[in-house]
Design a protein around this motif. Structure first.
Motif, mmCIF file in Angstrom:
data_model
loop_
_atom_site.group_PDB
_atom_site.id
_atom_site.type_symbol
_atom_site.label_atom_id
_atom_site.label_comp_id
_atom_site.label_asym_id
_atom_site.label_seq_id
_atom_site.Cartn_x
_atom_site.Cartn_y
_atom_site.Cartn_z
ATOM 1 N N ARG A 72 17.176 7.597 33.097
ATOM 2 C CA ARG A 72 18.136 7.235 34.134
ATOM 3 C C ARG A 72 17.482 7.321 35.514
ATOM 4 N N ARG A 129 15.139 4.208 35.786
ATOM 5 C CA ARG A 129 15.815 2.910 35.882
ATOM 6 C C ARG A 129 16.382 2.694 37.281
ATOM 7 N N GLY A 130 16.113 1.533 37.825
ATOM 8 C CA GLY A 130 16.670 1.219 39.139
ATOM 9 C C GLY A 130 15.926 1.904 40.260
ATOM 10 N N GLN A 153 27.983 -2.512 45.608
ATOM 11 C CA GLN A 153 27.204 -2.459 44.371
ATOM 12 C C GLN A 153 25.742 -2.129 44.648
ATOM 13 N N ILE A 154 25.241 -2.617 45.782
ATOM 14 C CA ILE A 154 23.857 -2.278 46.135
ATOM 15 C C ILE A 154 23.786 -0.818 46.558
ATOM 16 N N GLU A 213 25.615 1.593 45.742
ATOM 17 C CA GLU A 213 25.781 2.496 44.610
ATOM 18 C C GLU A 213 24.440 2.788 43.939
ATOM 19 N N GLY A 214 23.619 1.722 43.816
ATOM 20 C CA GLY A 214 22.299 1.903 43.228
ATOM 21 C C GLY A 214 21.423 2.797 44.085
ATOM 22 N N ALA A 259 22.446 6.375 43.684
ATOM 23 C CA ALA A 259 22.143 6.947 42.369
ATOM 24 C C ALA A 259 20.798 7.656 42.386
ATOM 25 N N HIS A 260 19.946 7.280 43.334
ATOM 26 C CA HIS A 260 18.592 7.842 43.322
ATOM 27 C C HIS A 260 18.206 8.551 44.617
ATOM 28 N N MET A 314 21.265 -9.890 43.751
ATOM 29 C CA MET A 314 20.728 -9.121 42.620
ATOM 30 C C MET A 314 19.333 -8.612 42.946
ATOM 31 N N MET A 370 19.541 -5.789 45.264
ATOM 32 C CA MET A 370 19.945 -4.587 44.548
ATOM 33 C C MET A 370 18.760 -3.978 43.805
#
Ligand SMILES: Nc1ncnc2c1ncn2[C@@H]1O[C@H](COP(=O)(O)OP(=O)(O)OP(=O)(O)O)[C@@H](O)[C@H]1O
Ligand code: SF4
Ligand SMILES: [Mg+2]
Lengths: 355, 323, 330
Positions: free
Chosen positions: A86, A89-90, A113-114, A116-117, A120-121, A165, A168
Motif C-alpha cells: 500500500r 502503490r501510488g 481524488q488527486i 486523496e492520493g 494517502a502518502h 489521471m 493523479m
C-alpha cells in the motif's frame, strides 16, 4: 548504474476457472531501469494488464495463482505485506488506465481524488493536498486548474480526464509509472498529445515508464525497449530501433505490418494478423503462435521455443524455432512489401531444399 | 436545478391528478351495484341509502359527480378544505380519522426503518466484502428466508412464540398491546415485536440489494484506481465502494417509506395496531368504500410525494444526474 | 399500504444483471446460450433441490383430489362438527386429519392442497400474461420506434410511477362487493387478482424488453438478416426473440414468487380469492386462533414460505447461471 529499478523474473499468473486453468501470464521476465521506458506490446488478451496489475499487487482474484519474483528497488514485491504494498502503490509505483472516465470515481471532484492520493502518502493538510492537486492539474496542461479541480469527472472531456489521471498518478513523484493502454479510449488527435505529455513529464521527473499497448505505433517514439507478448509470454524483446528495423519473430512482423506507416502511401493496405488469439486454457502445443504462423513447420507444433538471444545481438531475444538466418531473409523480403506467402515460398522453399 | 425541480413538480401534479381520476373510476364508475348501497356498507337501511344518494349527488351525472369529487379534495375549492369523504358506517369524516392514526403509523414506520437500515446495511456490506464466506452464506440464506414469507406469517409465528399472554416464551407485549398501552414507553414496548417483524423482511431486502450492488461496484475501474493510489482497503471499500453502491438505496428507502406511511396494512392488521393500515383493513372487512377510497388516496399521495423527494435528493447525491 | 414485501422486492429487482445476460455473447461459440446456462445451473445444488420441489409441488397441485382420496381426507370445503372437540375447539393433527382442522371443522390438509392450486394458478397465469403483454409491447416499442414507442414508453413511465398495488387494493375492495365491476366483467376473486398482477408487472417486462430490442436491432446479425431480405416478422421471430429468451425466463422467475405473495396478501386482506381455499385467506382466518390452534396458521404459512423460497432459490440460481460474476477481475 547498479541494480535495475524493476526486475520481473519468470512471473506466472494463472487463474483457476470453471473451464480450466487460464494461463494469463506464463513466465515472463523483464527489467526496467531508472528513467527508462519499456513498451509491452501484444494483442488483446495476451496478459499485458494482468502482468502489470500483478506487479502493483492488484491481482486480487481469489482464483489467481501467482509465482516468480518481482523486485522493485531490490525489494521483493510478491512477498511483501499488504501494508508495504500500500505504501508503494501510488507513491513509488503509479498506474494509469485505459478508460479515464470509468477509472475516476463519478461522485468525487477531480481535485479531491488527486488530493486523496497525496494524503494517502504524505502527512499534509487538506489544503496543502488540494494545492498540490491544482499544481499537478496545471502541470498536465489543464487550463484554469483551480476551477477545474472543483469539477466532477463527467464534466471533463476524454483527453482532460486522462490528463487528470496522469496528474493523479504523478502527484507523489513516483519512480515508476505504468501506463496501461493510456490512449486507446481517446480520439486520435488527443492520443498524440497524451503521449507527448507522458514523455515530457517523464524527462522532467526522471520517471521510469512501462507503456502497455496493442499498437506498436504508440511506443515507437517513446520506448527505449520493447517486449512483445503473445498468449502470456514474451516472444520477442529488443531495443526499439531493433524491433522496428530487424525484428526476428513472425508475430512481431505481423504486428508491424498492421500499423499505419507514416512513410507509406495512404492506400497501402494494413494487414491484420489472420486468425484469433488462442484460448489461454488449451494453448496449442509447441510454439503457441503456430496455428497463425505462415512459416510454421511440423516440428514447431511439438517443440516449445525458448526466448533466446539472436545471433550477433545479445540484447535482442526471440522465441522462434526458425534459424536466425532464415528469419532475417524472411524479414528482408517482407519489409519490401512482399506478402507472407510469397516470402515463405521464396525463402523457405530454397532452404528446405538445402536441408 | 430550479428547472429540474419545477419539472419534477409538474410531473407530481400530473400523477396526483391521474391518480385522483383513477380512484374516481375505481370507486364510482366500475362497481356494478348501486353506488349508494355500496357506500352505505353491509346491510344498510333503505332510508340511509336515499340520504347518501342525495348527499353525494349520486343522482347527478358522472361528470358532475367527478367535478364535485375534485372540488372536495382540493383545499381551496368548494369551501370545505380537504375533504376525503364521510364514513356512513362510523358516522365520521374520513380525513380526521386518518390524521388521528397517522402518528401511530409514523411511529411504527420510523422504528422499523431505523432497525432495518442498521441491520441491513452492515450485513450487506459485510457479505459483499466477504463474498462466499460462511458469514455471507448464512446471512444471505436467512435473508432469503425472510423475503420468502409475508410479514403476517412471521408476525403470527412471533406472536405464537413470544406474546406475553399466549406465547410459548411470554416475553413481549403482542397482539393489541399498542392500543392498551398508555405511556409512550409502553407503546414503544408494544411495537418491539412489530418493528422486528417488519424490519426483518426489509433488512433482508436491503442487505441483498446492497450486497449485489457493492459486489458489482467493487469490480469497477475506479475501485482499481483507488487501490492503485495506495489507499487503505477500508477507505477503498467505504469511501469509494459503499459510497457508490449505497446511493440507489435512497430511492428504495424513499419508496418504501412512502408505502409504509400510507399504512403498513399487513403488519398493523396482524398485531392489531391502530394505525392507518388497520383502519383501512377494518374498512375493507365491512366494505366501507368511502374509508377505503380515502386511505387509498392518502397513501398514494405519500408515495408520490416521497418519490418527488427522492428524485430531488438523488440529484444532490449523484452529481451525474443533476438536471 | 404495503401489500407485503413481495411488492417491494420487485422494485428492487435490478435489471442491470439482465442487461448483461444479453450483452455478453456466449464465450464458447459452439454451445448455445441455453445449453451453457443449463450447464451452469446444474452445478447449483440448492437451486436444483428447489426446482425438484417446485416440480413436485406442481404435480401435487394437479393431483390434489387424487392425493386427498389416497390419504382419505374430506373435500376442502366440507365442514364437520365431529372434528371439533367437546368445547367446539378444532383438533390438531391426527391420522384422520393430517394437518388438523379449522374452527368450523374443515380439513386443513385438504385446504392446503387446494391453496397450492390457487397459488400456482394465479402465479403462472398472472406471470404468463404479464410477460406476454410486456414482451409484445416492449418489442413493438423497441422495434418500430417512432410514435408507438413514445406512446408505450410514456405509459410505462406513468405506470411505474404509480402506486399500482395500492390502487389495485382499492380496485379489489371496490369490486369485492357481490356485484363485481363493469357489470360482472371484473368479478371478485381470481380475475381481479390476476388483473392487478398483470397491471403491476407488465411495465417492468416491457421496459427491459424494449431496451434489449433497441440494442439488438442494431446488431450485425440483424443487419445481415435484413440485407438478405428478411421481413420484419422474420427478424422479430427468428433473430430477436431467441435472444430474449434468457432475460424473459429470469424475469418470470422473479415475478412468480412475488405474485404468489401478492395473491396471498390480497386474500389475507379478504379481497383476493373467494370461493376456494387459499393460503393467505387461511392465515387471515388463523390470526385470532393462534393460541388454540397453532396448526391452523402453521401449515398454510409453511406451504407459502417453502413455495416462495423454492421459487426464489431457483430464480437466484438462474440469475447466477446467466450472469456469472465474482471471479472476474478487470
Ligand atoms: N480473474 C480472472 N480469472 C480468469 N481469467 C482472467 C482473470 N483476469 C484476467 N483473465 C484472463 O487473462 C487474460 C489476459 O488478460 P489481460 O487483461 O492481461 O489482457 P491484455 O493483454 O491486457 O488485453 P487487453 O488489450 O484487452 O487489455 C484474458 O484472457 C482474461 O480473460
Ligand atoms: S516457431 Fe515456428 S510457428 Fe512459432 S513463430 Fe517461429 S516459425 Fe512460427
Ligand atoms: Mg489490458
Amino acid at each position: 548504474m547498479g541494480a535495475p529499478l524493476l526486475e520481473v523474473e519468470n512471473l506466472k499468473v494463472h487463474f483457476e476457472t470453471e473451464d480450466g486453468l487460464v494461463k494469463a501470464v506464463d513466465g515472463i521476465s523483464y527489467t526496467v531501469d531508472r528513467g527508462q521506458t519499456l513498451g509491452i506490446v501484444g494483442e488483446s488478451g495476451s496478459g499485458k494488464s494482468v502482468s502489470s496489475l500483478t506487479v502493483m499487487g492488484l491481482t486480487r482474484s481469489r482464483n489467481a495463482r501467482i509465482s516468480g519474483t518481482v523486485r522493485f528497488n531490490g525489494k521483493d514485491l510478491l512477498g511483501a505485506s499488504e501494508e508495504d504494498m500500500r505504501s508503494i502503490r501510488g507513491n513509488d509505483i503509479a498506474m494509469i488506465f485505459q478508460d479515464p472516465l470509468s477509472s475516476l470515481h463519478p461522485f468525487y471532484k477531480v481535485g479531491a481524488q488527486i488530493a486523496e492520493g497525496v494524503r494517502a502518502h504524505r502527512d499534509v493538510s487538506k489544503a496543502q493536498a488540494w494545492d498540490r492537486a491544482v499544481e499537478m492539474l496545471s502541470l498536465v496542461g489543464i487550463p484554469e486548474p483551480r476551477k477545474r479541480a472543483d469539477a466532477y469527472p463527467h464534466e471533463f472531456s476524454g483527453g482532460m480526464r486522462q490528463r487528470a489521471m496522469i496528474a493523479m498518478a504523478l502527484a507523489n513523484d513516483p519512480k515508476l509509472l505504468i501506463a496501461d493502454e493510456p490512449t486507446t479510449a481517446l480520439d486520435v488527435t488527443v492520443q498524440a498529445q497524451i503521449l507527448e505529455l507522458i514523455e515530457r513529464l517523464q524527462s522532467e521527473f526522471d520517471t521510469a515508464v512501462v507503456v502497455i499497448t496493442h499498437d506498436l505505433g504508440v511506443v515507437a517514439e517513446m520506448a527505449d525497449e520493447i517486449s512483445v507478448m503473445y498468449a502470456g509470454r514474451i516472444v520477442e524483446k529488443a531495443d526499439t530501433d531493433t524491433i522496428f528495423a530487424a525484428p526476428e519473430h513472425p508475430y512481431t512482423w505481423g504486428l508491424l505490418s498492421s500499423i499505419p506507416r507514416l512513410d507509406a502511401s495512404r492506400d497501402e493496405e494494413l494487414v491484420p494478423i489472420p486468425g484469433r488469439p488462442p484460448s489461454l486454457i488449451n494453448l496449442p502445443g509447441g510454439c503457441s503462435f503456430h496455428p497463425r504462423c505462415p512459416y510454421v513447420r511440423e516440428a514447431h507444433k511439438k517443440v516449445d521455443p525458448k526466448l533466446e538471444p539472436v545471433a550477433g545481438n545479445p540484447g535482442h531475444q526471440s522465441a522462434c524455432l526458425l534459424d536466425s538466418s532464415v528469419r532475417r531473409k524472411l524479414w528482408s523480403e517482407l519489409r519490401t512489401g512482399v506478402k507472407p506467402d510469397e516470402a515463405r515460398a521464396d525463402v523457405m522453399a530454397a532452404e528446405e531444399k538445402a536441408v | 436545478m430550479a428547472a429540474y425541480i419545477a419539472r419534477r413538480l409538474l410531473w407530481v401534479v400530473f400523477l396526483l391528478f391521474t391518480i385522483t381520476c383513477i380512484t374516481f373510476v375505481i370507486f364510482s364508475v366500475l362497481p356494478s351495484g348501486d353506488p349508494a348501497v355500496a357506500r352505505a356498507g353491509r346491510s344498510p337501511s333503505p332510508q340511509l341509502v336515499e340520504v347518501i344518494r342525495v348527499q353525494l349527488g349520486l343522482d347527478k351525472s358522472k361528470p358532475e359527480q367527478f367535478i364535485n369529487y375534485i372540488g372536495d379534495i382540493l383545499p381551496f375549492v368548494g369551501g370545505n378544505g380537504i375533504y376525503l369523504g364521510f364514513s356512513y358506517q362510523n358516522n365520521t369524516d374520513v380525513l380526521p380519522e386518518i390524521l388521528e392514526r397517522l402518528p401511530v403509523t409514523i411511529f411504527l414506520a420510523t422504528g422499523a426503518v431505523i432497525l432495518w437500515l442498521s441491520i441491513g446495511i452492515p450485513l450487506g456490506v459485510l457479505s459483499a466484502v466477504k463474498t462466499g464466506s460462511a458469514l455471507d452464506r448464512i446471512a444471505m440464506g436467512i435473508a432469503l428466508l425472510f423475503i420468502s414469507a409475508p410479514v403476517y406469517f412471521f408476525g403470527l409465528v412471533a406472536l405464537y412464540l413470544f406474546d406475553d399472554q399466549i406465547g410459548i416464551w411470554p416475553i413481549l407485549p403482542g397482539n393489541s398491546a399498542y392500543g392498551e398501552a398508555d405511556s409512550l414507553l409502553g407503546k414503544a414496548e408494544a411495537l418491539i415485536m412489530p418493528w422486528c417483524v417488519l424490519a426483518a423482511a426489509f433488512a433482508a431486502i436491503y442487505a441483498r440489494f446492497l450486497r449485489g450492488n457493492l459486489i458489482d461496484t467493487l469490480q469497477e475501474d475506479y475501485i482499481r484506481t483507488a487501490r492503485a493510489k495506495g489507499l487503505s482497503e477500508r477507505r477503498v471499500i467505504f469511501r469509494h465502494g459503499v459510497r457508490a453502491a449505497i446511493t440507489p438505496i435512497v430511492t428504495l428507502l424513499g419508496l418504501d417509506i412512502g408505502i409504509l406511511l400510507g399504512g403498513a396494512i399487513l403488519t398493523e392488521t396482524v398485531f392489531n395496531i391502530p394505525g392507518i393500515g388497520r383502519y383501512a383493513f377494518n374498512a375493507i372487512t365491512v366494505s366501507d368504500l368511502p374509508v377505503i377510497q380515502g386511505t387509498v388516496l392518502f397513501g398514494a399521495f405519500f408515495i408520490v410525494m416521497m418519490s418527488l423527494i427522492v428524485d430531488i435528493l438523488y440529484a444532490f447525491i449523484d452529481p451525474r444526474v443533476r438536471y | 399500504m404495503s401489500t407485503g414485501t413481495g411488492a417491494s422486492d420487485l422494485l428492487h429487482a435490478d435489471d442491470h444483471g439482465i442487461d448483461q445476460i444479453v450483452a455478453g455473447e456466449a464465450p464458447v461459440a459452439a454451445r448455445s446460450p441455453l445449453a451453457l446456462f443449463w450447464r451452469r445451473f446444474r452445478k447449483d445444488k440448492v437451486a436444483l433441490v428447489a426446482l425438484t420441489f417446485i416440480v413436485l409441488l406442481v404435480l401435487v397441485a394437479i393431483l390434489a383430489p387424487v392425493i386427498r382420496n389416497l390419504v382419505g381426507a374430506p373435500p376442502p370445503g366440507q365442514t364437520s362438527t365431529d372434528a371439533l372437540d367437546d368445547f367446539g375447539l378444532p383438533q390438531g393433527p391426527t391420522s384422520e386429519h393430517l394437518f388438523g382442522v379449522d374452527s368450523i371443522g374443515r380439513d386443513i390438509f385438504a385446504r392446503v392442497l387446494d391453496g397450492a392450486r390457487v397459488s400456482l394458478l394465479v402465479a403462472f397465469i398472472g406471470t404468463g400474461l404479464s410477460v406476454t403483454i410486456g414482451v409484445t409491447l416492449g418489442m413493438i416499442a423497441g422495434f418500430f420506434r417512432g410514435w408507438v414507442d413514445t406512446l408505450i414508453a410514456r405509459v410505462i413511465d406513468i405506470l411505474l410511477a404509480f402506486p399500482v398495488l395500492l390502487l389495485g387494493l382499492g380496485l379489489a375492495s371496490a369490486c369485492s362487493t357481490k356485484d363485481g365491476c363493469l357489470g360482472g366483467a371484473l368479478e371478485p376473486g381470481l380475475t381481479i387478482v390476476i388483473f392487478i398482477i398483470v397491471l403491476s408487472n407488465w411495465p417492468y417486462v416491457a421496459r427491459i424488453i424494449r431496451g434489449q430490442v433497441l440494442s439488438l436491432r442494431e446488431k450485425e446479425f440483424v443487419e445481415a438478416s435484413r440485407s438478405l431480405g428478411a421481413g420484419n416478422m422474420r427478424i422479430i421471430f427468428r433473430e430477436i426473440l431467441p435472444n430474449l429468451v434468457a432475460p424473459i425466463i429470469v424475469y418470470a422467475s422473479l415475478f412468480i414468487p412475488a405474485n404468489i405473495l401478492l395473491e396471498a396478501a390480497l386474500s389475507f386482506l379478504g379481497v383476493g380469492v373467494t370461493g376456494q381455499a387459499s393460503w393467505g385467506q387461511m392465515l387471515s382466518e388463523a390470526t385470532g386462533k393462534i393460541d388454540t390452534a397453532w396448526w391452523y396458521m402453521f401449515f398454510p404459512g409453511m406451504a407459502l414460505l417453502l413455495t416462495v423460497l423454492a421459487f426464489n432459490l431457483v430464480g437466484d440460481g438462474m440469475q447466477d447461471a446467466l450472469n456469472p460474476k465474482g471471479n472476474k477481475q478487470k
